[in-house]
Design an enzyme around this catalytic site. Structure first.
Site, PDB file in Angstrom:
ATOM      1  N   HIS A   1       8.108   5.402  10.325  1.00  0.00           N
ATOM      2  CA  HIS A   1       7.678   5.274   9.335  1.00  0.00           C
ATOM      3  C   HIS A   1       6.484   6.977   9.221  1.00  0.00           C
ATOM      4  O   HIS A   1       5.039   6.600   9.448  1.00  0.00           O
ATOM      5  CB  HIS A   1       6.491   3.754   8.656  1.00  0.00           C
TER       6      HIS A   1
ATOM      7  N   LYS B   1      26.545  -3.984  -8.787  1.00  0.00           N
ATOM      8  CA  LYS B   1      27.623  -3.823  -9.685  1.00  0.00           C
ATOM      9  C   LYS B   1      28.684  -3.280  -8.140  1.00  0.00           C
ATOM     10  O   LYS B   1      29.882  -2.866  -8.561  1.00  0.00           O
ATOM     11  CB  LYS B   1      28.185  -3.382 -10.939  1.00  0.00           C
TER      12      LYS B   1
ATOM     13  N   ARG C   1      11.349   3.191   0.561  1.00  0.00           N
ATOM     14  CA  ARG C   1      11.771   2.442   1.931  1.00  0.00           C
ATOM     15  C   ARG C   1      12.975   1.451   2.002  1.00  0.00           C
ATOM     16  O   ARG C   1      13.207   0.757   0.979  1.00  0.00           O
ATOM     17  CB  ARG C   1      10.544   1.634   1.605  1.00  0.00           C
TER      18      ARG C   1
ATOM     19  N   ARG D   1       0.890  -1.010   0.427  1.00  0.00           N
ATOM     20  CA  ARG D   1       0.246  -0.035  -0.031  1.00  0.00           C
ATOM     21  C   ARG D   1       0.534   0.982   0.214  1.00  0.00           C
ATOM     22  O   ARG D   1       0.497   2.460  -0.742  1.00  0.00           O
ATOM     23  CB  ARG D   1      -0.867   0.116   0.992  1.00  0.00           C
ATOM     24  N   THR D   2       1.721   1.468   0.137  1.00  0.00           N
ATOM     25  CA  THR D   2       2.760   2.181   0.666  1.00  0.00           C
ATOM     26  C   THR D   2       3.192   2.320  -0.804  1.00  0.00           C
ATOM     27  O   THR D   2       3.210   4.068  -1.538  1.00  0.00           O
ATOM     28  CB  THR D   2       4.052   2.683   1.246  1.00  0.00           C
TER      29      THR D   2
HETATM   30  N1   CP Z   1       0.858   0.526   6.016  1.00  0.00           N
HETATM   31  C1   CP Z   1       2.029  -0.279   5.118  1.00  0.00           C
HETATM   32  O1   CP Z   1       2.687   0.156   4.894  1.00  0.00           O
HETATM   33  O2   CP Z   1       1.985  -1.025   4.576  1.00  0.00           O
HETATM   34  P1   CP Z   1       2.763  -1.741   2.847  1.00  0.00           P
HETATM   35  O3   CP Z   1       4.494  -2.185   3.581  1.00  0.00           O
HETATM   36  O4   CP Z   1       2.112  -2.656   2.532  1.00  0.00           O
HETATM   37  O5   CP Z   1       3.553  -0.682   2.032  1.00  0.00           O
END
Ligand code: CP
Length: 377
Positions: free
Chosen positions: A192, A138, A159, A109-110
């Site tokens: 997050h 590399k 991420r 979702r993120t």
């Molecule tokens: N809530 C959340 O971060 O979901 P994802 O890991 O699917 O991005």
């Protein structure tokens, strides 16, 4: 007649000022030439470190006015997107901006909400999700990879499995001639921040008719030790008056001392318990999290009796009628799918709110908030 595709923009030329309503407008060629000359002389303005919002790394830097503005922007974009014309006006907001989605830790979702938020705003996106397909294999360093992304795009959304990587990327950007903003889309088990922003938006929308977030009792349940979403949300909650927290977790997965120290510093009362049934009746919101099994080194999660930290019909029966149940998702067995049918289940709306809040963050970073046409009420 010429369609310059200028919907939703503000310029000094009177003819262009007439385009701000979001109505497509066609120009006589002689008028279009004058307008095009003005546009060509306009410099593309990119955000800088002195912009009101640049890097999004640490939720602690967010203050209440900015949170309120982002929630309001998210609502504005959400309502605007309900009409064909509004959706087109949003798409015309940032068509000259490009985003890099560097997601080397799994995400559904993120990733999708940022990707779609970019597209809603007319931005183009590039992505690396598997470092084995990049020049990192590399031997290219993390720093050189990030600097390379910044050569091609206007914002890096990232991420990583490791904590602190987004902060490291932002530090690197601060020292180069063409820095671009870095957005932390989840860094290890640490933070997050955009999840916490969408959680605030969800809480605010849910309690709009009930005095807002101020004064609410919020329960957080599950693996609070290794869950970055609850850690970030605790940091943002310092901005709300009279909030009380209840941490419901197995002893070995209790909230970490650094977050508790932050709550003490900001005089946010919290209570820790292992007894969900006792905690439920007082809660206005229950934020459920899964066991973060990906951080297990010796099957620690398996030692937990999850039935004590899960919610189904018997737990719903003890929850207030106007309380809400949140979850950052993905879920494990901690929320029975039957809960989805209960009007208090907010997690599917919460994940959709993420797309609007992430659009709001991008609008704010690129300073486009003054160019959004009015939304229908
Ligand atoms: N809530 C959340 O971060 O979901 P994802 O890991 O699917 O991005």
């Amino acid at each position: 007649m010429v369609d310059l595709g200028l919907r939703g923009r503000r310029y000094t030329t009177p003819a262009l000022q007439r385009t701000i309503s979001g109505t497509p407008r066609r120009f006589h060629p002689s008028e279009a030439t004058a307008i095009a000359t003005e546009l060509l002389s306009e410099t593309l303005v990119l955000p800088t470190q002195t912009s009101p919002l640049f890097h999004v790394i640490d939720p602690r830097v967010f203050e209440r006015p900015l949170l309120d503005e982002l929630c309001s922007l998210a609502t504005h974009a959400r309502l605007l997107a309900k009409s064909e014309m509004g959706a087109r006006a949003l798409r015309d907001l940032l068509p000259t901006r490009r985003a890099m989605l560097y997601f080397t830790q799994p995400s559904t979702r993120t990733f999708l909400s940022f990707n779609n938020a970019c597209h809603i705003l007319g931005m183009r996106t590039s992505e690396i999700r598997d470092p084995s397909t990049s020049s990192e294999v590399k031997g290219e360093s993390f720093e050189d990879s990030i600097r390379t992304f910044s050569s091609y795009v206007d914002v890096i959304i990232m991420r990583t499995k490791e904590s602190g990587r987004a902060a490291q990327a932002a530090d690197l950007m601060n020292g180069i001639p063409r820095p671009v903003p870095v957005i932390n889309a989840g860094s290890g088990s640490d933070q997050h921040p955009t999840q916490a922003l969408l959680d605030i938006y969800t809480l605010q929308r849910s309690f709009e008719e009930h005095g807002g977030i101020d004064g609410k009792v919020i329960g957080m349940m599950g693996d609070l030790k290794r869950g970055r979403t609850v850690r970030s949300l605790c940091y943002l909650l310092k901005n709300y008056q009279g909030v009380r927290l209840v941490f419901i977790a197995p002893e070995q997965f209790a909230m970490q001392p650094d977050v508790k120290a932050h709550l003490d510093e900001h005089r946010i009362p919290y209570h820790e318990t292992t007894k969900l049934d006792e905690a439920l009746p007082a809660l206005d919101a229950l934020y459920v999290t899964r066991m973060q099994t990906e951080w297990d080194t010796a099957g620690e999660s398996r030692a937990v009796d999850l039935s004590r930290f899960s919610i189904g019909a018997p737990q719903l029966a003890r929850l207030k009628r106007d309380a809400i149940v949140m979850h950052p998702l993905p879920r494990g067995p901690e929320i029975d799918p039957s809960v989805d049918q209960d009007p208090r289940a907010m997690y599917w709306r919460q994940e959709r709110n993420g797309m609007w809040m992430r659009a709001a963050v991008l609008i704010k970073i690129f300073g486009a908030e003054g160019r959004i046409p009015d939304a229908p009420r």
